[in-house]
Enzyme design. Structure first.
Site, PDB file in Angstrom:
ATOM      1  N   GLU A  64       0.854  -1.191   0.000  1.00  0.00           N
ATOM      2  CA  GLU A  64       0.000   0.000   0.000  1.00  0.00           C
ATOM      3  C   GLU A  64       0.889   1.240   0.000  1.00  0.00           C
ATOM      4  O   GLU A  64       2.021   1.203   0.517  1.00  0.00           O
ATOM      5  CB  GLU A  64      -0.874  -0.028   1.263  1.00  0.00           C
ATOM      6  CG  GLU A  64      -1.771   1.186   1.417  1.00  0.00           C
ATOM      7  CD  GLU A  64      -2.824   1.024   2.511  1.00  0.00           C
ATOM      8  OE1 GLU A  64      -2.831  -0.019   3.206  1.00  0.00           O
ATOM      9  OE2 GLU A  64      -3.640   1.953   2.672  1.00  0.00           O
ATOM     10  N   GLU A 108     -12.416  -2.149   2.287  1.00  0.00           N
ATOM     11  CA  GLU A 108     -13.018  -2.016   3.631  1.00  0.00           C
ATOM     12  C   GLU A 108     -14.097  -0.936   3.688  1.00  0.00           C
ATOM     13  O   GLU A 108     -14.068  -0.074   4.578  1.00  0.00           O
ATOM     14  CB  GLU A 108     -11.936  -1.752   4.681  1.00  0.00           C
ATOM     15  CG  GLU A 108     -10.992  -2.926   4.839  1.00  0.00           C
ATOM     16  CD  GLU A 108     -10.059  -2.840   6.039  1.00  0.00           C
ATOM     17  OE1 GLU A 108      -9.974  -1.773   6.676  1.00  0.00           O
ATOM     18  OE2 GLU A 108      -9.413  -3.862   6.328  1.00  0.00           O
ATOM     19  N   GLU A 110      -6.424  -9.455   3.249  1.00  0.00           N
ATOM     20  CA  GLU A 110      -5.530  -8.874   4.269  1.00  0.00           C
ATOM     21  C   GLU A 110      -5.539  -9.810   5.464  1.00  0.00           C
ATOM     22  O   GLU A 110      -6.604 -10.026   6.063  1.00  0.00           O
ATOM     23  CB  GLU A 110      -5.991  -7.470   4.693  1.00  0.00           C
ATOM     24  CG  GLU A 110      -5.780  -6.409   3.639  1.00  0.00           C
ATOM     25  CD  GLU A 110      -6.069  -4.988   4.130  1.00  0.00           C
ATOM     26  OE1 GLU A 110      -5.813  -4.694   5.320  1.00  0.00           O
ATOM     27  OE2 GLU A 110      -6.556  -4.190   3.318  1.00  0.00           O
TER      28      GLU A 110
HETATM   29  O1  AHR Z   1      -2.953  -2.989   6.097  1.00  0.00           O
HETATM   30  C1  AHR Z   1      -3.166  -1.823   6.831  1.00  0.00           C
HETATM   31  C2  AHR Z   1      -4.610  -1.355   6.743  1.00  0.00           C
HETATM   32  O2  AHR Z   1      -5.432  -2.307   7.354  1.00  0.00           O
HETATM   33  C3  AHR Z   1      -5.190  -1.224   5.363  1.00  0.00           C
HETATM   34  O3  AHR Z   1      -4.934   0.005   4.803  1.00  0.00           O
HETATM   35  C4  AHR Z   1      -6.652  -1.366   5.618  1.00  0.00           C
HETATM   36  O4  AHR Z   1      -7.324  -1.928   4.515  1.00  0.00           O
HETATM   37  C5  AHR Z   1      -6.737  -2.221   6.854  1.00  0.00           C
HETATM   38  O5  AHR Z   1      -7.557  -1.686   7.812  1.00  0.00           O
END
Ligand code: AHR
Length: 497
Positions: free
Chosen positions: A27, A173, A291
Protein backbone atom coordinates in the site's frame (compact mmCIF):
# COMPACT_ATOMS: atom_id res chain seq x y z
CA UNK A 1 5.89 -37.33 26.65
CA UNK A 2 2.55 -36.18 25.25
CA UNK A 3 1.39 -38.17 22.24
CA UNK A 4 -0.71 -37.57 19.15
CA UNK A 5 -1.76 -39.58 16.13
CA UNK A 6 -1.87 -38.21 12.64
CA UNK A 7 -3.48 -39.96 9.64
CA UNK A 8 -2.88 -38.74 6.14
CA UNK A 9 -5.30 -40.22 3.68
CA UNK A 10 -4.48 -39.71 0.01
CA UNK A 11 -8.13 -39.43 -1.02
CA UNK A 12 -9.24 -36.98 1.68
CA UNK A 13 -8.87 -34.08 -0.70
CA UNK A 14 -9.87 -30.57 0.28
CA UNK A 15 -8.95 -28.97 -3.01
CA UNK A 16 -6.17 -28.09 -5.39
CA UNK A 17 -4.21 -25.24 -3.76
CA UNK A 18 -4.59 -22.05 -5.75
CA UNK A 19 -1.17 -20.43 -6.17
CA UNK A 20 -2.81 -17.13 -5.32
CA UNK A 21 -3.19 -18.29 -1.72
CA UNK A 22 0.36 -16.98 -1.46
CA UNK A 23 -0.22 -13.37 -2.36
CA UNK A 24 0.69 -10.18 -0.57
CA UNK A 25 0.01 -6.48 -0.41
CA UNK A 26 1.82 -3.18 -0.94
CA UNK A 27 0.00 0.00 0.00
CA UNK A 28 1.08 3.61 -0.33
CA UNK A 29 1.51 3.70 3.41
CA UNK A 30 4.51 4.56 5.56
CA UNK A 31 7.72 3.20 4.04
CA UNK A 32 6.19 0.34 2.04
CA UNK A 33 6.81 2.03 -1.30
CA UNK A 34 9.22 4.90 -0.61
CA UNK A 35 12.43 3.55 1.01
CA UNK A 36 10.79 0.11 0.91
CA UNK A 37 10.59 -1.22 -2.62
CA UNK A 38 11.75 2.10 -4.13
CA UNK A 39 14.72 4.22 -3.10
CA UNK A 40 16.42 5.82 -6.03
CA UNK A 41 19.65 6.74 -4.22
CA UNK A 42 20.12 3.35 -2.62
CA UNK A 43 23.29 1.47 -3.54
CA UNK A 44 21.27 -1.47 -4.84
CA UNK A 45 18.77 0.66 -6.80
CA UNK A 46 18.19 -0.37 -10.41
CA UNK A 47 17.65 2.03 -13.32
CA UNK A 48 14.07 2.69 -12.12
CA UNK A 49 15.07 3.22 -8.51
CA UNK A 50 13.84 -0.16 -7.25
CA UNK A 51 15.89 -1.76 -4.51
CA UNK A 52 17.40 -4.96 -5.84
CA UNK A 53 18.10 -6.25 -2.34
CA UNK A 54 14.38 -6.06 -1.56
CA UNK A 55 13.40 -7.67 -4.85
CA UNK A 56 15.64 -10.64 -4.02
CA UNK A 57 13.86 -11.26 -0.72
CA UNK A 58 10.43 -10.80 -2.30
CA UNK A 59 11.30 -13.36 -4.99
CA UNK A 60 12.21 -15.92 -2.33
CA UNK A 61 8.63 -15.71 -1.05
CA UNK A 62 7.11 -16.96 -4.36
CA UNK A 63 4.29 -14.45 -4.26
CA UNK A 64 1.56 -14.89 -6.87
CA UNK A 65 -0.22 -11.50 -6.63
CA UNK A 66 0.53 -8.22 -4.90
CA UNK A 67 -2.53 -6.18 -4.01
CA UNK A 68 -1.99 -2.47 -4.72
CA UNK A 69 -2.23 0.53 -4.01
CA UNK A 70 -4.34 0.09 -0.85
CA UNK A 71 -5.81 -0.37 1.65
CA UNK A 72 -7.35 2.71 3.18
CA UNK A 73 -5.16 4.83 0.90
CA UNK A 74 -7.07 3.78 -2.21
CA UNK A 75 -10.34 5.31 -1.02
CA UNK A 76 -8.93 8.83 -1.51
CA UNK A 77 -6.57 8.08 -4.41
CA UNK A 78 -6.86 9.54 -7.88
CA UNK A 79 -4.96 7.04 -10.02
CA UNK A 80 -4.30 9.64 -12.72
CA UNK A 81 -1.99 11.44 -10.23
CA UNK A 82 0.44 8.55 -10.65
CA UNK A 83 0.83 8.46 -14.44
CA UNK A 84 2.83 10.48 -16.95
CA UNK A 85 6.09 12.39 -16.45
CA UNK A 86 7.09 12.17 -12.80
CA UNK A 87 8.00 15.89 -12.61
CA UNK A 88 4.37 16.78 -13.43
CA UNK A 89 2.79 14.58 -10.78
CA UNK A 90 1.07 16.36 -7.92
CA UNK A 91 1.95 16.07 -4.24
CA UNK A 92 -1.19 15.26 -2.31
CA UNK A 93 -2.35 14.93 1.24
CA UNK A 94 -3.09 11.29 1.93
CA UNK A 95 -5.96 11.57 4.37
CA UNK A 96 -6.00 7.88 5.23
CA UNK A 97 -2.55 7.89 6.83
CA UNK A 98 -2.00 11.66 7.36
CA UNK A 99 1.03 11.56 5.06
CA UNK A 100 2.24 13.34 1.96
CA UNK A 101 2.06 11.31 -1.24
CA UNK A 102 4.58 12.36 -3.87
CA UNK A 103 3.16 10.08 -6.58
CA UNK A 104 6.65 9.18 -7.81
CA UNK A 105 5.36 5.63 -8.09
CA UNK A 106 2.08 4.92 -9.85
CA UNK A 107 0.49 2.00 -11.64
CA UNK A 108 2.98 1.84 -14.53
CA UNK A 109 6.03 1.71 -12.28
CA UNK A 110 4.36 -0.74 -9.94
CA UNK A 111 3.61 -3.15 -12.79
CA UNK A 112 7.28 -2.92 -13.80
CA UNK A 113 8.35 -3.65 -10.24
CA UNK A 114 6.00 -6.64 -10.01
CA UNK A 115 7.55 -8.15 -13.14
CA UNK A 116 11.01 -7.78 -11.65
CA UNK A 117 9.81 -9.47 -8.47
CA UNK A 118 8.25 -12.41 -10.40
CA UNK A 119 4.75 -11.54 -9.32
CA UNK A 120 1.56 -9.94 -10.67
CA UNK A 121 -0.60 -7.04 -9.63
CA UNK A 122 -4.06 -7.31 -8.05
CA UNK A 123 -5.46 -3.82 -8.40
CA UNK A 124 -7.92 -2.02 -6.13
CA UNK A 125 -10.13 0.78 -7.44
CA UNK A 126 -11.28 3.76 -5.42
CA UNK A 127 -14.93 3.38 -4.44
CA UNK A 128 -14.65 6.00 -1.68
CA UNK A 129 -14.11 9.37 -3.36
CA UNK A 130 -13.85 7.63 -6.74
CA UNK A 131 -16.64 6.95 -9.21
CA UNK A 132 -17.59 3.84 -11.19
CA UNK A 133 -16.58 5.73 -14.33
CA UNK A 134 -13.04 6.40 -13.01
CA UNK A 135 -12.78 2.70 -12.16
CA UNK A 136 -13.75 1.86 -15.75
CA UNK A 137 -11.14 4.29 -17.08
CA UNK A 138 -8.49 2.57 -14.99
CA UNK A 139 -9.41 -0.81 -16.47
CA UNK A 140 -9.23 0.78 -19.93
CA UNK A 141 -5.84 2.33 -19.15
CA UNK A 142 -4.42 -0.96 -17.90
CA UNK A 143 -6.03 -3.60 -20.07
CA UNK A 144 -7.36 -2.17 -23.32
CA UNK A 145 -4.86 -2.81 -26.15
CA UNK A 146 -4.92 0.56 -27.95
CA UNK A 147 -6.92 3.07 -29.98
CA UNK A 148 -8.82 4.78 -27.14
CA UNK A 149 -8.04 7.79 -24.98
CA UNK A 150 -6.84 5.87 -21.91
CA UNK A 151 -5.16 2.94 -23.66
CA UNK A 152 -3.26 5.34 -25.92
CA UNK A 153 -2.27 7.32 -22.84
CA UNK A 154 -0.69 4.17 -21.38
CA UNK A 155 1.21 3.65 -24.64
CA UNK A 156 2.34 7.28 -24.61
CA UNK A 157 3.54 6.73 -21.03
CA UNK A 158 5.84 3.97 -22.22
CA UNK A 159 3.80 0.76 -21.97
CA UNK A 160 2.85 -0.46 -25.41
CA UNK A 161 1.58 -3.80 -24.15
CA UNK A 162 -1.46 -3.79 -21.88
CA UNK A 163 -0.74 -4.52 -18.23
CA UNK A 164 -3.23 -7.38 -18.38
CA UNK A 165 -4.37 -7.06 -14.78
CA UNK A 166 -6.71 -9.94 -14.03
CA UNK A 167 -7.95 -9.50 -10.45
CA UNK A 168 -9.57 -6.25 -9.29
CA UNK A 169 -10.87 -5.20 -5.87
CA UNK A 170 -14.05 -3.13 -5.80
CA UNK A 171 -12.76 -0.70 -3.19
CA UNK A 172 -11.36 -1.41 0.24
CA UNK A 173 -13.02 -2.02 3.63
CA UNK A 174 -16.05 0.05 2.75
CA UNK A 175 -17.78 -1.27 5.90
CA UNK A 176 -15.31 0.66 8.09
CA UNK A 177 -16.32 4.08 9.45
CA UNK A 178 -12.59 4.99 9.18
CA UNK A 179 -12.74 4.60 5.42
CA UNK A 180 -12.72 7.76 3.30
CA UNK A 181 -16.35 8.02 2.14
CA UNK A 182 -17.46 4.92 4.04
CA UNK A 183 -20.77 3.50 2.84
CA UNK A 184 -23.63 1.54 4.34
CA UNK A 185 -23.93 -2.01 3.01
CA UNK A 186 -26.80 -1.28 0.62
CA UNK A 187 -25.07 1.90 -0.63
CA UNK A 188 -21.84 0.02 -1.26
CA UNK A 189 -23.76 -2.81 -2.92
CA UNK A 190 -25.35 -0.38 -5.38
CA UNK A 191 -22.18 1.56 -6.12
CA UNK A 192 -20.01 -1.53 -6.49
CA UNK A 193 -22.59 -3.13 -8.77
CA UNK A 194 -22.47 -0.20 -11.18
CA UNK A 195 -18.67 -0.15 -11.05
CA UNK A 196 -18.56 -3.92 -11.65
CA UNK A 197 -20.79 -3.63 -14.71
CA UNK A 198 -18.64 -0.90 -16.25
CA UNK A 199 -15.36 -2.64 -15.43
CA UNK A 200 -16.47 -5.96 -16.91
CA UNK A 201 -17.89 -4.23 -19.97
CA UNK A 202 -14.46 -2.71 -20.56
CA UNK A 203 -12.71 -6.05 -20.03
CA UNK A 204 -14.93 -9.14 -19.62
CA UNK A 205 -11.93 -11.32 -18.75
CA UNK A 206 -11.26 -9.67 -15.39
CA UNK A 207 -12.22 -11.10 -12.01
CA UNK A 208 -13.77 -8.93 -9.31
CA UNK A 209 -13.55 -8.98 -5.54
CA UNK A 210 -16.37 -7.41 -3.52
CA UNK A 211 -15.56 -5.84 -0.15
CA UNK A 212 -16.67 -8.15 2.61
CA UNK A 213 -16.25 -7.54 6.32
CA UNK A 214 -13.02 -5.86 7.36
CA UNK A 215 -12.93 -8.00 10.49
CA UNK A 216 -14.98 -10.64 12.29
CA UNK A 217 -15.15 -8.03 15.11
CA UNK A 218 -17.19 -5.59 13.05
CA UNK A 219 -20.70 -5.02 14.43
CA UNK A 220 -22.02 -5.25 10.87
CA UNK A 221 -20.49 -8.72 10.28
CA UNK A 222 -22.00 -10.86 8.74
CA UNK A 223 -25.02 -8.75 7.73
CA UNK A 224 -22.73 -6.56 5.63
CA UNK A 225 -21.64 -9.59 3.64
CA UNK A 226 -25.18 -10.84 3.10
CA UNK A 227 -26.46 -7.48 1.87
CA UNK A 228 -23.45 -6.82 -0.33
CA UNK A 229 -23.69 -10.27 -1.90
CA UNK A 230 -27.41 -9.90 -2.50
CA UNK A 231 -26.50 -6.93 -4.71
CA UNK A 232 -23.37 -8.34 -6.28
CA UNK A 233 -23.65 -12.13 -6.38
CA UNK A 234 -23.94 -12.47 -10.15
CA UNK A 235 -21.31 -9.82 -10.88
CA UNK A 236 -18.34 -10.72 -8.71
CA UNK A 237 -16.05 -13.70 -8.36
CA UNK A 238 -14.90 -13.31 -4.76
CA UNK A 239 -15.94 -11.75 -1.48
CA UNK A 240 -13.08 -10.37 0.61
CA UNK A 241 -12.24 -10.94 4.28
CA UNK A 242 -9.68 -9.04 6.35
CA UNK A 243 -8.40 -10.03 9.76
CA UNK A 244 -5.42 -9.09 11.92
CA UNK A 245 -4.51 -10.66 15.25
CA UNK A 246 -2.42 -9.42 18.13
CA UNK A 247 -1.30 -10.67 21.51
CA UNK A 248 -3.35 -9.05 24.25
CA UNK A 249 -1.22 -10.69 26.95
CA UNK A 250 -2.45 -14.28 26.96
CA UNK A 251 0.05 -16.25 24.86
CA UNK A 252 -2.07 -19.38 24.54
CA UNK A 253 -5.09 -17.43 23.40
CA UNK A 254 -2.95 -15.60 20.89
CA UNK A 255 -1.46 -18.85 19.55
CA UNK A 256 -5.01 -20.15 19.10
CA UNK A 257 -5.98 -17.24 16.82
CA UNK A 258 -6.35 -19.79 14.03
CA UNK A 259 -9.64 -20.87 15.64
CA UNK A 260 -11.11 -17.42 15.08
CA UNK A 261 -9.83 -17.28 11.51
CA UNK A 262 -11.39 -20.64 10.74
CA UNK A 263 -14.76 -19.58 12.21
CA UNK A 264 -14.63 -16.34 10.22
CA UNK A 265 -14.04 -18.20 6.95
CA UNK A 266 -16.78 -20.74 7.69
CA UNK A 267 -19.28 -17.99 8.55
CA UNK A 268 -18.56 -16.10 5.34
CA UNK A 269 -18.97 -19.33 3.35
CA UNK A 270 -22.31 -19.96 5.08
CA UNK A 271 -23.43 -16.39 4.38
CA UNK A 272 -22.40 -16.63 0.73
CA UNK A 273 -24.12 -20.01 0.41
CA UNK A 274 -27.31 -18.54 1.88
CA UNK A 275 -27.29 -15.90 -0.87
CA UNK A 276 -26.54 -18.61 -3.43
CA UNK A 277 -29.68 -20.46 -2.30
CA UNK A 278 -31.73 -17.26 -2.22
CA UNK A 279 -30.75 -16.51 -5.79
CA UNK A 280 -31.13 -20.10 -6.97
CA UNK A 281 -27.63 -19.66 -8.32
CA UNK A 282 -25.37 -22.42 -9.59
CA UNK A 283 -22.28 -20.40 -8.80
CA UNK A 284 -20.36 -20.89 -5.54
CA UNK A 285 -18.76 -17.69 -4.27
CA UNK A 286 -15.05 -17.98 -3.57
CA UNK A 287 -13.18 -16.03 -0.91
CA UNK A 288 -10.32 -13.57 -1.17
CA UNK A 289 -8.73 -13.23 2.28
CA UNK A 290 -6.91 -10.20 0.99
CA UNK A 291 -5.53 -8.87 4.27
CA UNK A 292 -4.27 -11.15 7.04
CA UNK A 293 -1.41 -10.96 9.47
CA UNK A 294 -0.34 -10.22 13.02
CA UNK A 295 -0.69 -6.50 13.63
CA UNK A 296 -0.40 -4.60 16.92
CA UNK A 297 -3.16 -2.18 15.98
CA UNK A 298 -3.35 -0.79 19.49
CA UNK A 299 0.19 0.63 19.04
CA UNK A 300 -0.50 2.66 15.89
CA UNK A 301 0.70 6.27 16.18
CA UNK A 302 0.39 8.31 13.03
CA UNK A 303 2.68 11.25 12.26
CA UNK A 304 1.61 14.55 10.76
CA UNK A 305 2.11 15.08 7.05
CA UNK A 306 5.49 13.45 6.44
CA UNK A 307 6.62 11.75 3.26
CA UNK A 308 7.05 8.02 3.89
CA UNK A 309 6.74 8.22 7.68
CA UNK A 310 7.99 5.36 9.81
CA UNK A 311 4.59 4.00 10.82
CA UNK A 312 3.11 0.54 11.35
CA UNK A 313 6.61 -0.97 11.41
CA UNK A 314 5.80 -3.84 13.72
CA UNK A 315 8.79 -5.95 14.83
CA UNK A 316 7.78 -9.57 14.94
CA UNK A 317 8.85 -12.01 17.63
CA UNK A 318 9.15 -15.77 17.51
CA UNK A 319 5.78 -15.95 19.28
CA UNK A 320 4.23 -13.79 16.57
CA UNK A 321 5.66 -16.12 13.92
CA UNK A 322 4.12 -19.12 15.66
CA UNK A 323 0.67 -17.51 15.86
CA UNK A 324 1.10 -16.50 12.22
CA UNK A 325 1.90 -20.07 11.17
CA UNK A 326 -1.43 -21.32 12.55
CA UNK A 327 -3.19 -18.77 10.34
CA UNK A 328 -1.26 -20.00 7.31
CA UNK A 329 -2.39 -23.59 8.03
CA UNK A 330 -5.98 -22.43 8.35
CA UNK A 331 -5.92 -20.84 4.92
CA UNK A 332 -4.66 -24.11 3.44
CA UNK A 333 -7.33 -26.09 5.28
CA UNK A 334 -9.95 -23.89 3.62
CA UNK A 335 -8.38 -24.07 0.16
CA UNK A 336 -11.68 -25.23 -1.34
CA UNK A 337 -13.15 -21.76 -0.75
CA UNK A 338 -10.22 -19.40 -0.13
CA UNK A 339 -8.61 -18.93 -3.52
CA UNK A 340 -6.70 -15.71 -2.87
CA UNK A 341 -5.02 -14.64 0.37
CA UNK A 342 -2.79 -11.60 0.77
CA UNK A 343 -0.28 -11.38 3.56
CA UNK A 344 -0.66 -7.74 4.60
CA UNK A 345 1.74 -6.32 3.99
CA UNK A 346 5.06 -7.08 2.27
CA UNK A 347 7.73 -4.47 3.01
CA UNK A 348 8.21 -2.34 6.17
CA UNK A 349 4.52 -1.87 6.96
CA UNK A 350 3.45 -4.85 9.14
CA UNK A 351 5.71 -6.86 6.94
CA UNK A 352 7.99 -9.90 6.68
CA UNK A 353 10.67 -7.71 5.04
CA UNK A 354 12.20 -4.73 6.82
CA UNK A 355 14.54 -2.17 5.26
CA UNK A 356 16.75 0.61 6.55
CA UNK A 357 16.68 3.80 4.56
CA UNK A 358 20.09 3.85 2.86
CA UNK A 359 20.94 0.58 4.59
CA UNK A 360 20.23 -3.10 4.71
CA UNK A 361 17.24 -5.38 4.57
CA UNK A 362 16.24 -8.22 6.88
CA UNK A 363 13.77 -11.07 7.08
CA UNK A 364 11.44 -10.73 10.04
CA UNK A 365 10.37 -13.87 11.92
CA UNK A 366 7.07 -14.23 10.03
CA UNK A 367 9.02 -14.39 6.78
CA UNK A 368 9.93 -18.02 7.44
CA UNK A 369 6.54 -19.70 7.91
CA UNK A 370 5.23 -17.74 4.94
CA UNK A 371 8.14 -18.88 2.78
CA UNK A 372 7.60 -22.47 3.94
CA UNK A 373 3.96 -22.61 2.90
CA UNK A 374 4.45 -20.68 -0.32
CA UNK A 375 7.35 -22.92 -1.34
CA UNK A 376 6.08 -26.33 -0.26
CA UNK A 377 2.31 -25.86 0.08
CA UNK A 378 1.66 -26.85 -3.52
CA UNK A 379 -0.57 -29.39 -5.18
CA UNK A 380 -3.59 -30.72 -3.31
CA UNK A 381 -4.53 -29.76 0.22
CA UNK A 382 -5.47 -32.93 2.12
CA UNK A 383 -7.55 -33.13 5.26
CA UNK A 384 -5.50 -34.80 8.00
CA UNK A 385 -7.17 -36.68 10.84
CA UNK A 386 -5.36 -35.71 14.03
CA UNK A 387 -5.89 -36.87 17.59
CA UNK A 388 -3.89 -34.47 19.74
CA UNK A 389 -3.94 -33.31 23.37
CA UNK A 390 -6.11 -30.26 24.00
CA UNK A 391 -5.39 -27.04 25.82
CA UNK A 392 -7.84 -24.71 27.57
CA UNK A 393 -8.04 -21.18 26.12
CA UNK A 394 -10.00 -18.19 27.42
CA UNK A 395 -11.49 -17.18 24.11
CA UNK A 396 -12.07 -20.49 22.37
CA UNK A 397 -12.47 -23.12 25.10
CA UNK A 398 -10.62 -26.39 24.44
CA UNK A 399 -8.31 -26.21 21.44
CA UNK A 400 -6.08 -28.98 20.02
CA UNK A 401 -2.42 -28.28 20.70
CA UNK A 402 -1.52 -29.10 17.10
CA UNK A 403 -2.73 -26.94 14.24
CA UNK A 404 -1.74 -28.50 10.97
CA UNK A 405 -2.21 -28.68 7.21
CA UNK A 406 -0.98 -31.17 4.59
CA UNK A 407 -0.34 -30.85 0.89
CA UNK A 408 0.41 -33.50 -1.69
CA UNK A 409 2.13 -32.57 -4.90
CA UNK A 410 1.26 -35.42 -7.26
CA UNK A 411 3.83 -34.30 -9.81
CA UNK A 412 6.85 -34.44 -7.54
CA UNK A 413 5.39 -37.05 -5.17
CA UNK A 414 6.15 -34.81 -2.18
CA UNK A 415 3.85 -34.78 0.83
CA UNK A 416 4.38 -31.84 3.16
CA UNK A 417 3.03 -31.60 6.68
CA UNK A 418 2.91 -28.15 8.26
CA UNK A 419 2.38 -28.27 12.01
CA UNK A 420 2.25 -25.73 14.80
CA UNK A 421 2.63 -27.10 18.31
CA UNK A 422 1.16 -24.61 20.79
CA UNK A 423 1.90 -26.85 23.77
CA UNK A 424 4.67 -25.82 26.13
CA UNK A 425 5.77 -29.47 26.07
CA UNK A 426 6.99 -31.53 23.10
CA UNK A 427 4.45 -33.84 21.49
CA UNK A 428 5.39 -37.18 19.92
CA UNK A 429 3.30 -37.72 16.83
CA UNK A 430 2.68 -41.07 15.21
CA UNK A 431 2.15 -40.54 11.50
CA UNK A 432 0.16 -43.05 9.48
CA UNK A 433 0.66 -42.67 5.74
CA UNK A 434 -0.36 -46.18 4.65
CA UNK A 435 -2.71 -44.84 1.99
CA UNK A 436 0.42 -43.84 0.07
CA UNK A 437 2.12 -47.22 0.38
CA UNK A 438 5.51 -46.11 1.65
CA UNK A 439 7.20 -42.74 1.98
CA UNK A 440 10.78 -41.66 2.34
CA UNK A 441 11.35 -39.03 5.01
CA UNK A 442 13.24 -36.12 3.50
CA UNK A 443 13.45 -33.28 5.98
CA UNK A 444 12.08 -31.74 9.13
CA UNK A 445 12.42 -27.97 9.38
CA UNK A 446 11.76 -26.39 12.78
CA UNK A 447 11.25 -22.82 13.89
CA UNK A 448 11.48 -22.59 17.68
CA UNK A 449 13.67 -21.13 20.40
CA UNK A 450 14.06 -20.51 24.10
CA UNK A 451 13.02 -16.89 23.94
CA UNK A 452 9.54 -16.38 22.53
CA UNK A 453 10.13 -12.62 22.49
CA UNK A 454 13.25 -12.86 20.33
CA UNK A 455 13.17 -10.76 17.16
CA UNK A 456 15.48 -10.31 14.18
CA UNK A 457 17.33 -7.00 14.07
CA UNK A 458 19.80 -5.38 11.70
CA UNK A 459 22.54 -6.19 14.23
CA UNK A 460 21.38 -9.79 14.68
CA UNK A 461 19.36 -10.63 11.57
CA UNK A 462 19.33 -14.41 12.07
CA UNK A 463 18.43 -14.47 15.76
CA UNK A 464 15.19 -16.29 14.82
CA UNK A 465 15.45 -18.56 11.81
CA UNK A 466 14.62 -22.16 10.97
CA UNK A 467 16.85 -25.11 11.79
CA UNK A 468 16.89 -28.66 10.49
CA UNK A 469 16.08 -31.65 12.71
CA UNK A 470 17.67 -34.96 11.79
CA UNK A 471 15.21 -37.37 10.15
CA UNK A 472 15.47 -41.16 10.24
CA UNK A 473 16.45 -42.32 6.79
CA UNK A 474 14.37 -45.15 5.35
CA UNK A 475 10.99 -45.98 3.92
CA UNK A 476 7.98 -45.99 6.18
CA UNK A 477 4.25 -46.38 6.23
CA UNK A 478 4.12 -45.24 9.84
CA UNK A 479 6.72 -43.31 11.79
CA UNK A 480 7.12 -41.10 14.87
CA UNK A 481 8.30 -37.52 14.93
CA UNK A 482 8.63 -35.22 17.91
CA UNK A 483 7.24 -31.73 17.53
CA UNK A 484 9.28 -29.60 19.96
CA UNK A 485 7.43 -27.44 22.47
CA UNK A 486 6.07 -24.20 20.98
CA UNK A 487 7.32 -24.82 17.47
CA UNK A 488 6.51 -24.54 13.80
CA UNK A 489 7.37 -27.64 11.80
CA UNK A 490 7.63 -28.55 8.14
CA UNK A 491 7.94 -32.30 7.55
CA UNK A 492 8.63 -33.32 3.98
CA UNK A 493 8.37 -36.85 2.64
CA UNK A 494 8.30 -38.43 -0.76
CA UNK A 495 5.83 -41.02 -1.94
CA UNK A 496 7.99 -43.91 -3.19
CA UNK A 497 5.42 -46.58 -4.03
O1 AHR B 1 -2.95 -2.99 6.10
C1 AHR B 1 -3.17 -1.82 6.83
C2 AHR B 1 -4.61 -1.35 6.74
O2 AHR B 1 -5.43 -2.31 7.35
C3 AHR B 1 -5.19 -1.22 5.36
O3 AHR B 1 -4.93 0.00 4.80
C4 AHR B 1 -6.65 -1.37 5.62
O4 AHR B 1 -7.32 -1.93 4.52
C5 AHR B 1 -6.74 -2.22 6.85
O5 AHR B 1 -7.56 -1.69 7.81
Amino acid sequence: MKKATYHIEKDFKISEVDRRLYSSFIEHLGRAVYTGIYEKDHETADEQGFRRDVIELVKELNIALVRYPGGNFVSGYNWTDGIGPVENRPRRLDLAWRSIETNEIGIDEFVDWAKKANTQVMLAVNLGTGTPQEAGYLVEYCNHPSGTYWSDMRIKNGHKEPHGIKVWCLGNEMDGPWQICHLEAHEYGRKALEAAKIMKWVDPTIELVACGSSSSNMPTFPEWDRIVLEHLYDHVDYISLHRYYQNYGDDVDFLASFVDMDMFIKTICATADYVKALKRSKKTMMLSFDEWNIWYQTNVKLKEWEIAPEILEDRYSLLDALAFSGLACTLLNNADRVKIACLAQLVNVIAPILTQKGGGVIRQTIYYPFRDVSTYGRGIALKPVIKAPVIETKSYGEVPTICSAVTYDEESGFITVFALNIDSEPVEVNFDVRSFGKVELKEHIVLDGDDLNAINTFEDPYRVCPRKERVKEGMYDTFDIILPKLSWNVIRMKNVM
